[in-house]
Design a protein around this motif. Structure first.
Motif, PDB file in Angstrom:
ATOM      1  N   PRO A 138       0.796  -1.348   0.092  1.00 42.62           N
ATOM      2  CA  PRO A 138      -0.029  -0.099  -0.088  1.00 42.62           C
ATOM      3  C   PRO A 138       0.920   1.385   0.039  1.00 42.62           C
ATOM      4  O   PRO A 138       2.095   1.272   0.286  1.00 42.62           O
ATOM      5  CB  PRO A 138      -0.913   0.038   1.049  1.00 42.62           C
ATOM      6  N   ALA A 139       0.366   2.352  -0.543  1.00 36.57           N
ATOM      7  CA  ALA A 139       0.883   3.733  -0.546  1.00 36.57           C
ATOM      8  C   ALA A 139      -0.171   4.862  -0.630  1.00 36.57           C
ATOM      9  O   ALA A 139      -1.443   4.429  -1.221  1.00 36.57           O
ATOM     10  CB  ALA A 139       1.786   3.678  -1.779  1.00 36.57           C
ATOM     11  N   PRO A 140       0.077   5.821  -0.169  1.00 36.63           N
ATOM     12  CA  PRO A 140      -1.125   6.884  -0.614  1.00 36.63           C
ATOM     13  C   PRO A 140      -0.938   7.408  -1.949  1.00 36.63           C
ATOM     14  O   PRO A 140      -0.047   7.680  -2.651  1.00 36.63           O
ATOM     15  CB  PRO A 140      -0.638   7.952   0.301  1.00 36.63           C
ATOM     16  N   GLY A 141      -2.344   7.099  -2.626  1.00 38.18           N
ATOM     17  CA  GLY A 141      -2.523   7.605  -3.968  1.00 38.18           C
ATOM     18  C   GLY A 141      -2.845   9.184  -3.753  1.00 38.18           C
ATOM     19  O   GLY A 141      -3.549   9.495  -2.889  1.00 38.18           O
ATOM     20  N   MET A 142      -2.190   9.950  -4.722  1.00 38.14           N
ATOM     21  CA  MET A 142      -2.435  11.620  -4.609  1.00 38.14           C
ATOM     22  C   MET A 142      -2.983  12.175  -5.531  1.00 38.14           C
ATOM     23  O   MET A 142      -2.908  11.712  -6.843  1.00 38.14           O
ATOM     24  CB  MET A 142      -1.114  12.064  -4.170  1.00 38.14           C
ATOM     25  N   THR A 143      -3.945  13.252  -5.483  1.00 34.57           N
ATOM     26  CA  THR A 143      -4.301  13.931  -6.261  1.00 34.57           C
ATOM     27  C   THR A 143      -3.840  15.554  -5.771  1.00 34.57           C
ATOM     28  O   THR A 143      -3.862  15.718  -4.729  1.00 34.57           O
ATOM     29  CB  THR A 143      -5.627  14.087  -6.621  1.00 34.57           C
TER      30      THR A 143
ATOM     31  N   GLU B 183       7.459  -0.140   4.106  1.00 36.56           N
ATOM     32  CA  GLU B 183       6.862   0.220   5.506  1.00 36.56           C
ATOM     33  C   GLU B 183       6.505   1.635   5.415  1.00 36.56           C
ATOM     34  O   GLU B 183       5.202   1.778   6.029  1.00 36.56           O
ATOM     35  CB  GLU B 183       7.755  -0.340   6.426  1.00 36.56           C
ATOM     36  N   ILE B 184       6.916   2.332   4.875  1.00 40.88           N
ATOM     37  CA  ILE B 184       6.936   4.001   4.977  1.00 40.88           C
ATOM     38  C   ILE B 184       5.495   4.465   4.269  1.00 40.88           C
ATOM     39  O   ILE B 184       4.647   5.030   5.011  1.00 40.88           O
ATOM     40  CB  ILE B 184       8.166   4.692   4.686  1.00 40.88           C
ATOM     41  N   PRO B 185       5.502   4.070   3.058  1.00 45.71           N
ATOM     42  CA  PRO B 185       4.204   4.256   2.353  1.00 45.71           C
ATOM     43  C   PRO B 185       2.985   3.547   2.984  1.00 45.71           C
ATOM     44  O   PRO B 185       1.808   3.856   2.982  1.00 45.71           O
ATOM     45  CB  PRO B 185       4.442   4.002   0.781  1.00 45.71           C
ATOM     46  N   ARG B 186       3.147   2.296   3.460  1.00 43.01           N
ATOM     47  CA  ARG B 186       2.076   1.473   3.988  1.00 43.01           C
ATOM     48  C   ARG B 186       1.644   2.288   5.146  1.00 43.01           C
ATOM     49  O   ARG B 186       0.452   2.356   5.203  1.00 43.01           O
ATOM     50  CB  ARG B 186       2.441   0.212   4.706  1.00 43.01           C
ATOM     51  N   ALA B 187       2.512   2.875   6.351  1.00 42.71           N
ATOM     52  CA  ALA B 187       2.236   3.449   6.996  1.00 42.71           C
ATOM     53  C   ALA B 187       1.369   4.895   7.067  1.00 42.71           C
ATOM     54  O   ALA B 187       0.413   5.351   7.618  1.00 42.71           O
ATOM     55  CB  ALA B 187       3.321   3.806   8.224  1.00 42.71           C
ATOM     56  N   ALA B 188       1.704   5.526   5.655  1.00 44.90           N
ATOM     57  CA  ALA B 188       1.304   6.693   5.195  1.00 44.90           C
ATOM     58  C   ALA B 188       0.038   6.438   4.515  1.00 44.90           C
ATOM     59  O   ALA B 188      -0.729   7.411   4.344  1.00 44.90           O
ATOM     60  CB  ALA B 188       2.141   7.388   4.229  1.00 44.90           C
ATOM     61  N   ALA B 189      -0.492   5.312   4.082  1.00 43.73           N
ATOM     62  CA  ALA B 189      -1.351   5.340   3.300  1.00 43.73           C
ATOM     63  C   ALA B 189      -2.868   5.609   3.697  1.00 43.73           C
ATOM     64  O   ALA B 189      -3.730   6.106   2.898  1.00 43.73           O
ATOM     65  CB  ALA B 189      -1.564   3.608   2.685  1.00 43.73           C
ATOM     66  N   PRO B 190      -3.017   5.168   5.032  1.00 39.05           N
ATOM     67  CA  PRO B 190      -4.613   5.563   5.495  1.00 39.05           C
ATOM     68  C   PRO B 190      -4.596   7.210   6.107  1.00 39.05           C
ATOM     69  O   PRO B 190      -5.714   7.515   6.267  1.00 39.05           O
ATOM     70  CB  PRO B 190      -4.832   4.825   6.704  1.00 39.05           C
ATOM     71  N   LYS B 191      -3.552   7.752   5.988  1.00 43.04           N
ATOM     72  CA  LYS B 191      -3.416   9.166   6.696  1.00 43.04           C
ATOM     73  C   LYS B 191      -4.123  10.192   5.626  1.00 43.04           C
ATOM     74  O   LYS B 191      -4.250   9.915   4.481  1.00 43.04           O
ATOM     75  CB  LYS B 191      -1.871   9.584   6.893  1.00 43.04           C
ATOM     76  N   GLY B 192      -4.508  11.216   6.120  1.00 44.20           N
ATOM     77  CA  GLY B 192      -5.183  12.331   5.615  1.00 44.20           C
ATOM     78  C   GLY B 192      -6.697  11.663   5.270  1.00 44.20           C
ATOM     79  O   GLY B 192      -7.249  12.414   4.296  1.00 44.20           O
ATOM     80  N   PHE B 193      -7.039  10.981   6.151  1.00 45.18           N
ATOM     81  CA  PHE B 193      -8.518  10.480   5.577  1.00 45.18           C
ATOM     82  C   PHE B 193      -8.596   9.770   4.589  1.00 45.18           C
ATOM     83  O   PHE B 193      -9.781  10.041   3.712  1.00 45.18           O
ATOM     84  CB  PHE B 193      -9.450  11.563   6.171  1.00 45.18           C
ATOM     85  N   SER B 194      -7.761   9.124   3.786  1.00 40.55           N
ATOM     86  CA  SER B 194      -7.607   8.533   2.447  1.00 40.55           C
ATOM     87  C   SER B 194      -8.968   7.677   2.499  1.00 40.55           C
ATOM     88  O   SER B 194      -8.927   7.253   1.357  1.00 40.55           O
ATOM     89  CB  SER B 194      -6.331   8.272   2.082  1.00 40.55           C
ATOM     90  N   LEU B 195      -9.352   7.171   3.413  1.00 39.54           N
ATOM     91  CA  LEU B 195     -10.259   6.003   3.422  1.00 39.54           C
ATOM     92  C   LEU B 195     -11.680   6.664   3.308  1.00 39.54           C
ATOM     93  O   LEU B 195     -12.926   5.832   3.494  1.00 39.54           O
ATOM     94  CB  LEU B 195     -10.225   4.941   4.607  1.00 39.54           C
ATOM     95  N   ALA B 196     -12.002   7.821   3.413  1.00 38.37           N
ATOM     96  CA  ALA B 196     -13.347   8.570   3.286  1.00 38.37           C
ATOM     97  C   ALA B 196     -13.924   8.057   2.244  1.00 38.37           C
ATOM     98  O   ALA B 196     -15.527   7.999   2.458  1.00 38.37           O
ATOM     99  CB  ALA B 196     -13.280   9.836   3.243  1.00 38.37           C
ATOM    100  N   THR B 197     -13.631   7.892   1.126  1.00 33.70           N
ATOM    101  CA  THR B 197     -14.572   7.355   0.055  1.00 33.70           C
ATOM    102  C   THR B 197     -14.968   6.037   0.310  1.00 33.70           C
ATOM    103  O   THR B 197     -16.249   5.625  -0.263  1.00 33.70           O
ATOM    104  CB  THR B 197     -13.609   7.266  -1.302  1.00 33.70           C
ATOM    105  N   GLU B 198     -14.360   5.101   1.227  1.00 32.30           N
ATOM    106  CA  GLU B 198     -14.886   3.866   1.528  1.00 32.30           C
ATOM    107  C   GLU B 198     -16.087   3.854   2.245  1.00 32.30           C
ATOM    108  O   GLU B 198     -17.111   3.040   2.099  1.00 32.30           O
ATOM    109  CB  GLU B 198     -13.937   3.114   2.271  1.00 32.30           C
TER     110      GLU B 198
END
Length: 466
Positions: free
Chosen positions: A150-155, A354-369
């Motif tokens: 996992p990693a944070p996808g960005m716009t 491990e670094i992008p995995r830890a960052a993946a949920p940050k910034g409320f990135s799961l709000a669309t779920e």
């Protein structure tokens, strides 16, 4: 006098004109292609009855010997020769005497240079394709190690939704695959032979442009001799493809620059593809990625330069077209330097998952779920979007993440929420749910990876020397 003109002139050119007019300093690299075309032209002259069998044999032997001397450096052009065509005719006359002058019949420097440059471009475009295939392969092999990472996808360079690192790397591969497709498509249009167009009107001699085209690997001769000597669409279009490659390299370079920074830390670059600082001993600089980003401006500039040169030129040949070669040479030369270095950087970089995995949920990135969970319960997405946004606002006020919302608070945010919504607030689950073709889920990424690997082998076959 080695010049191919001058019979009606009473004196030689001024030194300033001679220096300005000479293109031998950069068009000498076309010598092997000019010699190849000369051999094809000699055979056509023979079939037309303008060279007998003995003359043809001597001509071909002399051209082969001249090619050997050009390659070794034993024969070189000079400023006095003006251009590559003049120099090679001088070399031929030195070997054959008067017979060497017969080769010029039925052709002009105008159709010669148009032919030579097409041959050069088609040859080097395949080398460019081979280098691109290597880069796509390197991206694919790195992606294979992080298909489910996992990693944070960005716009807007802000956290948007979780993705996989494999998906991100293969996104770059797709751009380079399109570049390969452009090269292949370009080659179909470039595969026409101008030789036989003469200066502009063809020739009254019984030549055979079809036979010349076939011998030189072209699909056909040009349909119009005026267009044949003046068309440089093929050069401009190749420079556009080079520019797009530069743009894609720049985007890849920018991401690797970000990923290798202390703020991201997603990637560690190999020492072999990094440099240091002359004053700060701790520095490890992503110079390959920065040069990939920087050279895009040069590649776009070469395209712009040629387009402006071509704008408004009347038919047919004009000396402005002396400016067509250097932008092409420069772009192909720079990509030949840049692509292997970028490929090496990609092949050897280490992904710190491990670094992008830890960052993946940050910034409320799961709000669309949350919104999608509500949609599956029959709530219109417009309303679901508002509810998910309210959840984010609730978390921001309290300094918590989405999965930390108290069960008792969910109903207060919306009557449609209950504790079961927390089941979707999981990065791995969110990724696994994305199974449609082209999406970021591990299964979809694995399918994409297989397609990219299959594609790159097909492009290697195309780029292989004929």
């Amino acid at each position: 006098m080695s010049k191919l003109w001058g019979g009606r002139f009473s004196g030689g050119p001024a030194a300033a004109l001679e220096a300005l007019n000479a293109s031998i300093g950069f068009d000498w690299r076309l010598a092997p292609y000019d010699l190849k075309a000369s051999k094809a032209h000699a055979r056509v002259l023979h079939r037309a009855g303008l060279l007998d069998e003995s003359e043809l044999d001597r001509m071909l032997e002399a051209l082969d010997g001249l090619a050997v001397d050009v390659e070794s450096g034993a024969f070189q052009g000079t400023v006095a020769d003006e251009d590559v065509h003049t120099a090679l005719e001088r070399g031929l006359v030195e070997r054959l005497g008067e017979l060497g002058g017969k080769l010029r019949a039925g052709r002009s420097r105008n159709d010669q240079i148009a032919t030579d440059l097409r041959l050069y471009c088609r040859d080097h475009a395949r080398g460019l394709g081979a280098d691109l295939a290597d880069l796509v392969s390197a991206l694919a092999e790195q992606a294979a190690t992080v298909v489910d990472a996992p990693a944070p996808g960005m716009t807007h360079l802000q956290h948007a939704q979780p993705i996989t690192l494999g998906h991100q790397l293969l996104a770059h591969a797709q751009g380079f695959i399109r570049d390969l497709e452009r090269l292949w498509d370009w080659d179909k249009r470039a595969a026409v032979s101008p030789l036989g167009s003469g200066a502009l009107s063809g020739s009254s001699l019984p030549l055979d442009p079809v036979a010349v085209a076939e011998e030189l690997g072209f699909a056909r001769p040009v349909a119009n001799s005026l267009d044949g000597v003046s068309d440089r669409d093929f050069a401009a279009e190749l420079l556009f493809v080079c520019s797009m490659i530069g743009i894609h390299l720049s985007r890849l370079g920018e991401e690797i620059i970000l990923w290798s920074s202390q703020e991201f830390g997603w990637v560690t670059l190999d020492d072999a593809f990094s440099t240091g600082s002359s004053i700060m001993p701790q520095k490890k600089n992503p110079d390959v990625a920065e040069l990939a980003r920087g050279k895009s401006g040069r590649l776009v500039g070469n395209l712009t330069s040629l387009l402006v040169t071509l704008k408004g030129l009347p038919f047919t040949y004009n000396k402005d077209l002396q400016e067509d070669k250097e932008p092409v040479f420069d772009s192909l030369d720079n990509l030949a330097l840049l692509l292997p270095a970028v490929t090496g950087m990609v092949e050897t970089m280490r992904l710190n998952t491990e670094i992008p995995r830890a960052a993946a949920p940050k910034g409320f990135s799961l709000a669309t779920e949350i919104a999608d969970w509500l949609v599956r319960k029959g709530i219109p997405f417009r309303s679901a979007h508002e509810v998910a946004g309210a959840c984010v606002a609730h978390c921001e006020e309290r300094g918590i993440e989405l999965h930390e919302i108290a069960d008792a608070d969910l109903a207060g945010i919306s009557e449609h929420l209950d504790p079961s919504v927390k089941a979707v607030l999981d990065v791995d689950g969110a990724l696994a749910a994305r199974t449609t073709p082209g999406s970021t889920g591990p299964r979809a990424v694995a399918d994409q990876l297989a397609q990219v690997r299959e594609s790159v082998e097909a492009w290697r076959d195309w780029a292989a020397p004929n």
